[in-house]
Motif scaffolding. Structure first.
Motif, PDB file in Angstrom:
ATOM      1  N   LEU A   1       0.942  -1.329   0.345  1.00 48.56           N
ATOM      2  CA  LEU A   1      -0.231  -0.088  -0.164  1.00 48.56           C
ATOM      3  C   LEU A   1       0.736   1.760  -0.125  1.00 48.56           C
ATOM      4  CD1 LEU A   1      -2.639   1.477   0.316  1.00 48.56           C
ATOM      5  CD2 LEU A   1      -2.669   0.729   2.999  1.00 48.56           C
ATOM      6  N   ASP A   2       2.037   0.964   0.860  1.00 49.18           N
ATOM      7  CA  ASP A   2       2.450   1.982   0.874  1.00 49.18           C
ATOM      8  C   ASP A   2       3.626   2.566  -0.318  1.00 49.18           C
ATOM      9  OD1 ASP A   2       2.792   3.330   3.272  1.00 49.18           O
ATOM     10  OD2 ASP A   2       4.121   1.980   4.567  1.00 49.18           O
ATOM     11  N   GLN A   3       3.502   1.845  -0.881  1.00 49.50           N
ATOM     12  CA  GLN A   3       3.836   2.017  -2.520  1.00 49.50           C
ATOM     13  C   GLN A   3       2.952   2.425  -4.037  1.00 49.50           C
ATOM     14  OE1 GLN A   3       5.852  -1.716  -4.380  1.00 49.50           O
ATOM     15  NE2 GLN A   3       6.642  -0.943  -5.947  1.00 49.50           N
ATOM     16  N   ILE A   4       1.841   1.747  -3.339  1.00 48.83           N
ATOM     17  CA  ILE A   4       0.601   2.040  -4.466  1.00 48.83           C
ATOM     18  C   ILE A   4       0.365   3.982  -4.156  1.00 48.83           C
ATOM     19  CG2 ILE A   4      -1.879   2.301  -4.642  1.00 48.83           C
ATOM     20  CD1 ILE A   4      -1.582  -0.426  -4.220  1.00 48.83           C
ATOM     21  N   LEU A   5       0.569   4.268  -2.899  1.00 48.36           N
ATOM     22  CA  LEU A   5      -0.164   5.658  -2.158  1.00 48.36           C
ATOM     23  C   LEU A   5       1.095   6.891  -2.781  1.00 48.36           C
ATOM     24  CD1 LEU A   5      -0.791   5.533   1.110  1.00 48.36           C
ATOM     25  CD2 LEU A   5      -2.611   5.930  -0.921  1.00 48.36           C
ATOM     26  N   THR A   6       2.217   6.077  -2.390  1.00 45.77           N
ATOM     27  CA  THR A   6       3.604   6.899  -3.208  1.00 45.77           C
ATOM     28  C   THR A   6       3.878   7.050  -4.812  1.00 45.77           C
ATOM     29  OG1 THR A   6       5.050   5.821  -0.703  1.00 45.77           O
ATOM     30  CG2 THR A   6       6.400   6.978  -3.250  1.00 45.77           C
ATOM     31  N   ASP A   7       3.483   5.810  -5.624  1.00 42.85           N
ATOM     32  CA  ASP A   7       3.488   5.847  -6.300  1.00 42.85           C
ATOM     33  C   ASP A   7       2.612   6.227  -7.675  1.00 42.85           C
ATOM     34  OD1 ASP A   7       6.020   5.149  -6.600  1.00 42.85           O
ATOM     35  OD2 ASP A   7       6.080   2.994  -6.832  1.00 42.85           O
ATOM     36  N   GLU A   8       1.679   5.807  -7.348  1.00 38.82           N
ATOM     37  CA  GLU A   8       0.541   5.576  -7.980  1.00 38.82           C
ATOM     38  C   GLU A   8      -0.896   6.986  -7.540  1.00 38.82           C
ATOM     39  OE1 GLU A   8      -1.085   1.831  -9.143  1.00 38.82           O
ATOM     40  OE2 GLU A   8       1.140   1.028  -9.344  1.00 38.82           O
ATOM     41  N   ILE A   9      -1.070   6.133  -6.450  1.00 34.74           N
ATOM     42  CA  ILE A   9      -2.481   7.427  -6.009  1.00 34.74           C
ATOM     43  C   ILE A   9      -2.252   8.453  -5.250  1.00 34.74           C
ATOM     44  CG2 ILE A   9      -4.523   7.067  -4.025  1.00 34.74           C
ATOM     45  CD1 ILE A   9      -4.134   4.642  -4.686  1.00 34.74           C
ATOM     46  N   GLY A  10      -0.752   8.626  -4.702  1.00 35.68           N
ATOM     47  CA  GLY A  10      -0.593   9.993  -3.935  1.00 35.68           C
ATOM     48  C   GLY A  10      -0.647   9.824  -2.190  1.00 35.68           C
ATOM     49  N   GLN A  11       0.109  10.401  -1.888  1.00 33.31           N
ATOM     50  CA  GLN A  11       0.486   9.897  -0.634  1.00 33.31           C
ATOM     51  C   GLN A  11      -0.393  11.026   0.699  1.00 33.31           C
ATOM     52  OE1 GLN A  11       5.065   9.627   1.118  1.00 33.31           O
ATOM     53  NE2 GLN A  11       5.353   9.740  -0.283  1.00 33.31           N
ATOM     54  N   PHE A  12      -0.801  12.306  -0.117  1.00 32.93           N
ATOM     55  CA  PHE A  12      -1.790  13.393   0.349  1.00 32.93           C
ATOM     56  C   PHE A  12      -2.580  14.386  -0.502  1.00 32.93           C
ATOM     57  CE2 PHE A  12      -2.276  16.570   3.371  1.00 32.93           C
ATOM     58  CZ  PHE A  12      -3.104  16.209   4.226  1.00 32.93           C
ATOM     59  N   GLY A  13      -3.533  13.163  -0.902  1.00 32.18           N
ATOM     60  CA  GLY A  13      -3.489  14.342  -2.197  1.00 32.18           C
ATOM     61  C   GLY A  13      -5.230  14.797  -2.095  1.00 32.18           C
ATOM     62  N   ARG A  14      -6.379  14.715  -2.929  1.00 26.81           N
ATOM     63  CA  ARG A  14      -7.446  15.580  -2.562  1.00 26.81           C
ATOM     64  C   ARG A  14      -8.037  14.220  -1.310  1.00 26.81           C
ATOM     65  NH1 ARG A  14      -9.965  18.306  -7.114  1.00 26.81           N
ATOM     66  NH2 ARG A  14      -8.247  19.782  -7.561  1.00 26.81           N
ATOM     67  N   TYR A  15      -8.338  13.174  -1.555  1.00 26.92           N
ATOM     68  CA  TYR A  15      -8.998  11.770  -1.325  1.00 26.92           C
ATOM     69  C   TYR A  15      -8.413  12.491   0.648  1.00 26.92           C
ATOM     70  CZ  TYR A  15     -11.221   7.625   0.002  1.00 26.92           C
ATOM     71  OH  TYR A  15     -11.592   6.506   0.671  1.00 26.92           O
ATOM     72  N   GLN A  16      -7.417  12.352   0.759  1.00 29.88           N
ATOM     73  CA  GLN A  16      -6.664  11.960   2.416  1.00 29.88           C
ATOM     74  C   GLN A  16      -6.951  13.970   2.353  1.00 29.88           C
ATOM     75  OE1 GLN A  16      -4.863  10.806  -0.452  1.00 29.88           O
ATOM     76  NE2 GLN A  16      -3.584   9.622  -0.058  1.00 29.88           N
ATOM     77  N   VAL A  17      -7.473  14.454   2.326  1.00 25.18           N
ATOM     78  CA  VAL A  17      -7.752  15.752   3.015  1.00 25.18           C
ATOM     79  C   VAL A  17      -9.039  15.668   3.308  1.00 25.18           C
ATOM     80  CG1 VAL A  17      -8.214  18.708   2.420  1.00 25.18           C
ATOM     81  CG2 VAL A  17      -6.246  16.947   2.050  1.00 25.18           C
ATOM     82  N   LEU A  18     -10.026  14.867   2.127  1.00 24.08           N
ATOM     83  CA  LEU A  18     -11.762  15.047   2.777  1.00 24.08           C
ATOM     84  C   LEU A  18     -11.619  14.136   3.938  1.00 24.08           C
ATOM     85  CD1 LEU A  18     -13.105  14.698  -1.262  1.00 24.08           C
ATOM     86  CD2 LEU A  18     -13.171  17.096  -0.049  1.00 24.08           C
ATOM     87  N   THR A  19     -10.915  12.899   3.815  1.00 24.17           N
ATOM     88  CA  THR A  19     -10.931  12.257   4.976  1.00 24.17           C
ATOM     89  C   THR A  19     -10.459  13.215   6.162  1.00 24.17           C
ATOM     90  OG1 THR A  19     -10.421  10.411   3.552  1.00 24.17           O
ATOM     91  CG2 THR A  19     -10.436  10.434   5.968  1.00 24.17           C
ATOM     92  N   LEU A  20      -9.604  13.698   6.270  1.00 22.02           N
ATOM     93  CA  LEU A  20      -9.148  14.529   7.224  1.00 22.02           C
ATOM     94  C   LEU A  20     -10.062  14.873   8.336  1.00 22.02           C
ATOM     95  CD1 LEU A  20      -6.965  14.708   9.387  1.00 22.02           C
ATOM     96  CD2 LEU A  20      -5.729  16.694   7.579  1.00 22.02           C
ATOM     97  N   LEU A  21     -10.834  16.318   7.082  1.00 19.45           N
ATOM     98  CA  LEU A  21     -12.245  16.792   6.751  1.00 19.45           C
ATOM     99  C   LEU A  21     -13.102  16.390   7.846  1.00 19.45           C
ATOM    100  CD1 LEU A  21     -11.608  19.074   3.661  1.00 19.45           C
ATOM    101  CD2 LEU A  21     -10.938  20.081   6.257  1.00 19.45           C
TER     102      LEU A  21
END
Length: 552
Positions: free
Chosen positions: A23-43
């Motif tokens: 998962l860390d590899q997918i987040l880093t290379d493909e999805i993004g480590q801290f993109g809009r999806y993570q920001v929305l979840t944090l909100l």
């Protein structure tokens, strides 16, 4: 043992990921480590984290001291709520002025109770002092009035301690629910329990029922914050774990500031409980709107659900999830599910077999006990500082926010261990400085007090990140819950520290805080550094943390 790593032989000679993908590899290379999806979840986490701050600290206001004096029957008469500071008060009660007199004792009645034109004349009393039989209260804002706690300081303080005792039961239970049924389920169950029990407490008329519901609320709602914290931490990439952890801590501090301002605006305790707890029923909607932890789904073998969330995350982040990663998820689903059916040893047995994990399970609870004792102790004792008690609480909790962001700036530069050691030792120095501060330097004492809270906030933010990084994904919430649970011993003791100061020695709490902080800084040297390491998925990876450094 099931791992968060998804591994399969790569048939393509043009690809260099022969060990598969995690998962860390997918987040880093493909999805993004801290993109809009993570920001929305944090909100989405803002509301539940703020609500957990309410439930963690409201007892400070609902059980706060109320100025009292002895009821003098021959002077107060049969009036239900007599004047608190009558003109005759110093005739019957020891004191230096109408604004400064004893709250728990009075002069003994004399044998001369002859009628007088003067209200409550001094010759009705002699100079011998006795304890109060009944009390008159300055106001009716807290449970001290409703339950007639008067000068029963230990009974009043017990409410905060008994709440923390309930969390000793609740945090392991929440960890079991979180690791078994999911982070989202644990969060929703915890907040809803907090809501209905908190509202119920506003209607009770007996101290015993109030305490019983306090314990029940803590036992059934204690895991809310840790569920929020772990869900978000498992969603972001390694580079942003520190920022995310400190942000979560800052949200908790914001909740405490909001609590202080709300308590100032709504001072009557029954109304305050309704204002704080009724909105929390809205969290039931999170069962449908909050995404589950991808890492937890993968480790549970629920790869179809994980794939849906990964694709949604990549779309929202405007990134592309590769077909290769999707194929690997699909191809390994059956293998991972088979592994989950394998009989595994009981978790305590696994911990005992691992010398490295066992050492962490010994040292981390001590660090947590000391952190929670000082953190909550300083907040609770802030109400006894000079000035407006609500503003004092707001200042002492608001100073945490720069502490958390200091952790953000430095954790990835000087490391987790260095931050913990510096934070504990700076706090220790401040506590001893307060003890030896000369009289008449109240402003300087307040500044040092705030620096002490600032430094323990650094520790709090750092220790959450550090603890989460030391344990593997499959057992993370349960192993995270262990030091957090034992750490509640500190929160049990913290509400008693004002009583220790009044009954034994005024500086005793500061000496305790300073000594324990010094010890904690020394103990940090026995644990490994996690800076630049991959979040471990298996027990083996957790054991070898310092040898698994990655490029963040």
């Amino acid at each position: 043992m099931v791992s968060g790593n998804i591994k399969i032989d790569d048939p393509s000679p043009n690809e260099d990921r022969n060990e598969g993908v995690d998962l860390d590899q997918i987040l880093t290379d493909e999805i993004g480590q801290f993109g809009r999806y993570q920001v929305l979840t944090l909100l989405l986490m803002v509301a539940p984290v703020v609500f957990t701050a309410f439930s963690s600290g409201e007892y400070i206001f609902t059980t706060a001291r109320i100025p009292t004096r002895c009821r003098i029957p021959q002077c107060d008469g049969e009036v239900p709520n007599p004047e608190f500071r009558p003109e005759w008060v110093l005739n019957a009660i020891p004191g230096s002025s109408k604004s400064s007199f004893e709250g728990c004792s009075r002069y003994e009645d004399s044998n001369n109770l002859a009628p007088s034109n003067e209200t409550c004349p001094p010759w009705w009393f002699n100079t011998t002092t006795v304890d109060c039989d009944e009390y008159v209260y300055e106001n009716s804002l807290t449970i001290v009035y409703d339950f007639d706690l008067g000068c029963n300081e230990w009974r009043r303080s017990l409410v905060g301690s008994i709440s923390s005792f309930g969390k000793l039961i609740g945090i392991p239970l929440a960890g079991f629910i979180s690791d078994g049924w999911g982070r989202r389920m644990s969060l929703v169950i915890s907040i809803i329990n907090i809501a209905w029990i908190g509202v119920s407490r506003s209607f009770v008329n007996k101290y015993e029922w109030f305490v019983a519901l306090e314990v029940l609320e803590a036992a059934t709602g204690a895991g809310a914050y840790s569920a929020c914290y772990i869900l978000v931490m498992e969603l972001v990439g390694p580079k942003y774990r520190v920022v995310t952890g400190a942000t979560m801590s800052s949200l908790f501090a914001l909740g405490q500031v909001t609590l202080g301002l709300t308590a100032w605006a709504v001072q009557q305790w029954r109304s305050l409980l309704l204002v704080l707890y009724l909105p929390q029923f809205l969290i039931i909607s999170y069962y449908w709107i909050l995404p589950e932890s991808i890492r937890w789904l993968i480790n549970k073998g629920r790869h179809d659900e994980a794939e849906i969330i990964l694709e949604k995350a990549s779309t929202i982040n405007k990134r592309q999830l590769s077909e290769k990663s999707i194929k690997i998820l699909r191809a390994t689903a059956g293998t991972q599910n088979d592994k989950y059916e394998t009989k595994e040893p009981w978790l305590p047995i696994l911990v005992i077999r691992s010398r490295a994990i066992l050492l962490r399970c010994i040292v981390l609870p001590i660090l947590w006990i000391i952190m929670t004792l000082i953190y909550y102790g300083l907040s609770i004792n802030s109400l006894n500082l000079t000035g407006n008690q609500y503003l004092n609480y707001v200042f002492v909790t608001a100073i945490e926010i720069p502490g958390y962001w200091t952790a953000i700036l430095l954790l990835d530069r000087i490391g987790r261990k260095s931050m913990l050691i510096c934070g504990y030792w700076l706090c220790s120095a401040c506590q001893f400085a307060v003890v030896f501060m000369p009289d008449g330097m109240e402003n300087l004492s307040l500044v040092v007090y705030l620096i002490g809270k600032y430094s323990i906030a650094i520790v709090m933010s750092s220790i959450y990140v550090y603890t989460a990084e030391l344990f593997p994904t499959k057992y993370r919430h349960r192993l995270f819950a262990f030091p957090a649970t034992v750490g509640r011993l500190g929160t049990i003791i913290a509400p008693l520290t004002p009583s220790l100061a009044s009954e034994i020695w005024e500086s005793l709490p500061s000496v305790m805080f300073g000594s324990f902080a010094l010890l904690a800084g020394i103990l940090v040297f026995t644990t490994p550094e996690t800076l630049g390491t991959k979040l471990p998925d298996t027990m083996e990876e957790a054991e070898q943390i310092e040898s698994r450094k990655i490029q963040a």
